[in-house]
Design a protein around this motif. Structure first.
Motif, short mmCIF file in Angstrom:
data_model
loop_
_atom_site.label_atom_id
_atom_site.label_comp_id
_atom_site.label_asym_id
_atom_site.label_seq_id
_atom_site.Cartn_x
_atom_site.Cartn_y
_atom_site.Cartn_z
N PHE A 45 0.72 -1.16 -0.08
CA PHE A 45 -0.08 -0.06 0.13
C PHE A 45 0.74 1.14 -0.03
CE2 PHE A 45 -1.98 3.49 2.27
CZ PHE A 45 -3.25 3.65 1.54
N LEU A 46 1.88 1.07 0.98
CA LEU A 46 2.84 2.52 1.04
C LEU A 46 3.41 2.63 -0.24
CD1 LEU A 46 3.89 2.05 4.58
CD2 LEU A 46 2.39 3.61 3.78
N LYS A 47 3.91 1.59 -0.90
CA LYS A 47 4.94 1.79 -2.07
C LYS A 47 4.11 2.12 -3.27
CE LYS A 47 8.84 0.30 -1.21
NZ LYS A 47 10.29 1.01 -1.36
N GLU A 48 2.86 1.66 -3.40
CA GLU A 48 1.83 2.09 -4.31
C GLU A 48 1.38 3.50 -4.46
OE1 GLU A 48 -1.55 -0.70 -4.24
OE2 GLU A 48 -0.33 -2.26 -4.83
N ASN A 49 1.45 3.86 -3.02
CA ASN A 49 0.96 5.43 -2.75
C ASN A 49 2.15 6.18 -3.21
OD1 ASN A 49 -0.94 6.97 -1.67
ND2 ASN A 49 0.44 7.79 -0.19
N ASP A 50 3.36 5.85 -2.89
CA ASP A 50 4.69 6.49 -3.33
C ASP A 50 4.64 6.71 -4.76
OD1 ASP A 50 5.51 6.71 -0.77
OD2 ASP A 50 6.82 5.25 -0.57
N ALA A 51 4.29 5.53 -5.61
CA ALA A 51 4.55 5.68 -7.12
C ALA A 51 3.35 6.71 -7.58
CB ALA A 51 4.27 4.29 -7.41
N LYS A 52 2.26 6.89 -7.01
CA LYS A 52 1.16 7.64 -7.46
C LYS A 52 1.70 9.05 -7.21
CE LYS A 52 -2.71 4.52 -6.38
NZ LYS A 52 -3.97 4.40 -5.69
N ASN A 53 2.24 9.37 -6.31
CA ASN A 53 2.70 10.61 -5.79
C ASN A 53 4.14 10.88 -5.98
OD1 ASN A 53 0.11 11.61 -4.29
ND2 ASN A 53 0.63 9.84 -3.32
N ASN A 54 4.90 10.10 -6.84
CA ASN A 54 6.15 10.27 -7.42
C ASN A 54 7.17 10.46 -6.21
OD1 ASN A 54 5.85 10.13 -10.09
ND2 ASN A 54 4.82 12.10 -9.94
N ASN A 55 6.84 9.67 -5.13
CA ASN A 55 7.57 9.81 -4.03
C ASN A 55 8.57 8.68 -3.78
OD1 ASN A 55 6.24 12.18 -2.62
ND2 ASN A 55 4.80 10.83 -1.52
N GLN A 56 9.91 8.89 -3.27
CA GLN A 56 10.79 7.75 -3.08
C GLN A 56 11.13 7.92 -1.56
OE1 GLN A 56 14.00 8.68 -5.89
NE2 GLN A 56 13.23 7.50 -7.35
N ASN A 57 10.55 6.88 -1.02
CA ASN A 57 10.62 6.79 0.48
C ASN A 57 11.29 5.20 0.65
OD1 ASN A 57 9.32 8.97 1.30
ND2 ASN A 57 7.48 8.06 0.93
N ASP A 58 12.24 5.38 1.81
CA ASP A 58 12.98 4.00 2.21
C ASP A 58 12.23 3.88 3.58
OD1 ASP A 58 14.72 4.01 0.05
OD2 ASP A 58 16.02 5.39 1.11
N TYR A 59 11.69 2.48 3.71
CA TYR A 59 11.08 1.97 4.93
C TYR A 59 11.91 1.23 5.72
CZ TYR A 59 6.92 4.10 2.52
OH TYR A 59 6.11 4.83 1.94
N PHE A 60 11.72 1.27 7.10
CA PHE A 60 12.41 0.67 7.96
C PHE A 60 11.32 0.17 8.94
CE2 PHE A 60 15.25 3.76 6.33
CZ PHE A 60 16.49 3.25 6.28
N PHE A 61 11.28 -1.17 9.27
CA PHE A 61 10.21 -1.77 9.95
C PHE A 61 10.96 -2.14 11.32
CE2 PHE A 61 7.10 -4.87 11.36
CZ PHE A 61 6.16 -4.08 10.99
N ILE A 62 10.56 -1.78 12.74
CA ILE A 62 11.05 -1.81 13.62
C ILE A 62 10.50 -3.30 14.48
CG2 ILE A 62 11.45 -0.77 15.98
CD1 ILE A 62 10.64 1.92 14.42
N VAL A 63 11.23 -4.22 14.77
CA VAL A 63 10.99 -5.26 15.46
C VAL A 63 11.84 -5.34 16.81
CG1 VAL A 63 10.28 -6.38 13.34
CG2 VAL A 63 12.49 -6.92 14.05
N GLY A 64 11.21 -6.35 17.52
CA GLY A 64 12.09 -6.69 18.81
C GLY A 64 13.20 -7.78 18.15
N GLY A 65 14.21 -7.70 18.92
CA GLY A 65 15.46 -8.79 18.58
C GLY A 65 14.83 -10.16 18.42
N ASP A 66 13.93 -10.61 19.50
CA ASP A 66 13.48 -11.91 19.42
C ASP A 66 12.59 -12.23 18.26
OD1 ASP A 66 11.45 -10.25 20.31
OD2 ASP A 66 10.61 -11.24 21.76
N SER A 67 11.94 -11.26 17.36
CA SER A 67 11.19 -11.61 16.28
C SER A 67 12.20 -12.01 15.35
CB SER A 67 10.63 -10.18 15.82
OG SER A 67 9.68 -9.73 16.82
N LEU A 68 13.58 -11.79 15.39
CA LEU A 68 14.32 -12.43 14.10
C LEU A 68 14.32 -13.74 13.99
CD1 LEU A 68 18.12 -10.48 14.37
CD2 LEU A 68 16.14 -10.04 12.75
#
Length: 204
Positions: free
Chosen positions: A89-112
Motif C-alpha cells: 500500500f505504501l509503495k503504491e501510494n509513493d508511486a502515485k505521488n512520485n515519492n521515493q521513500n525508504d522504509y524501516f520496519f522496527i521489530v524486537g530482537g526476538d522476532s528475528l
C-alpha cells in the motif's frame, strides 16, 4: 525520506514502545516514525477496548515528540493485518505521488527468529530494512548469527540493529496490573495513564 514503522496492538501503548520509536528515529536519522496499530482482533480476547481508544492513547503519547506520527492505515483496512499488504500500500501510494521513500520496519530482537514465517518475506526483504532491537536481555552475537543465516538465502536482505535499553514489561502485563489495582505510573506516559483512569479501561 526515511520512514520507520512500529506496528503492534498498542493495547495500551507504553514507555517501552515509545523508547523503541525514539531510538530508531535517533540512531538511524529517520525523517518520521509511524506508530501503526493493527486491526487484528486477537487483542480483544484479552481486553474489550475500541480502536478509537487505542489510537487516542497513541496520539496522546506522541504529543510533543518530534517526527513520531500515528498511522491508521491498518485499522482502516480492517481484518487480519499482514505487513506485506501495508508495504505494498505504501509503495503504491509513493508511486502515485512520485515519492521515493525508504522504509524501516522496527521489530524486537526476538522476532528475528520468526521472519522466515512472515508472509512473503522475500518481497519484504526487497522492499524495506528490518531494524531489530538489541536489548540487555538479548544476545547480540546470536542476532548476528541469525542475520548471517538469512543472508545465505536472501543475500539482498537488509537487517540492521537498533540499540535500546530493557523493556521490562508488556502491554498484557500492564493490563493485568491495572485489573489487579497495581501501580503502573512508571510504565506509561502520564497522559496515557490519565486517559486509562478517566475511561476506566482494563478494569475488572
Amino acid at each position: 525520506m526515511k520512514i520507520g514503522i512500529l506496528g503492534g496492538s498498542f493495547n495500551p501503548i507504553h514507555n517501552g514502545h515509545l523508547n523503541l520509536a525514539i531510538a530508531a528515529r535517533d540512531e538511524y536519522s529517520l525523517d518520521r516514525v509511524l506508530i501503526m496499530p493493527n486491526s487484528d482482533t486477537y487483542y480483544k480476547k484479552d481486553a474489550e477496548i475500541s480502536d478509537a481508544d487505542r489510537m487516542n492513547m497513541i496520539q496522546l503519547s506522541i504529543r510533543g515528540q518530534k517526527k513520531l506520527y500515528l498511522s491508521d492505515i491498518e485499522v482502516k483496512r480492517g481484518g487480519i493485518t499482514y505487513t506485506i499488504d501495508t508495504i505494498r500500500f505504501l509503495k503504491e501510494n509513493d508511486a502515485k505521488n512520485n515519492n521515493q521513500n525508504d522504509y524501516f520496519f522496527i521489530v524486537g530482537g526476538d522476532s528475528l527468529h520468526n521472519l522466515y514465517y512472515w508472509r512473503e518475506i522475500d518481497e519484504l526483504f526487497r522492499n524495506m530494512t528490518f531494524l531489530a532491537a538489541v536489548r540487555d536481555d538479548i544476545d547480540e552475537e546470536e542476532m548476528l548469527r541469525i542475520r548471517e543465516e538469512y543472508l545465505k538465502t536472501y543475500p539482498y536482505a537488509k537487517i540492521d540493529f537498533l540499540h535500546t535499553g530493557m523493556n521490562p514489561v508488556s502491554s498484557s502485563e500492564i493490563r493485568k496490573k491495572i485489573t489487579e489495582g497495581e501501580d503502573v505510573q512508571k510504565l506509561l506516559p502520564e497522559s496515557v495513564k490519565k486517559y486509562i483512569d478517566i475511561r476506566k479501561l482494563y478494569r475488572a
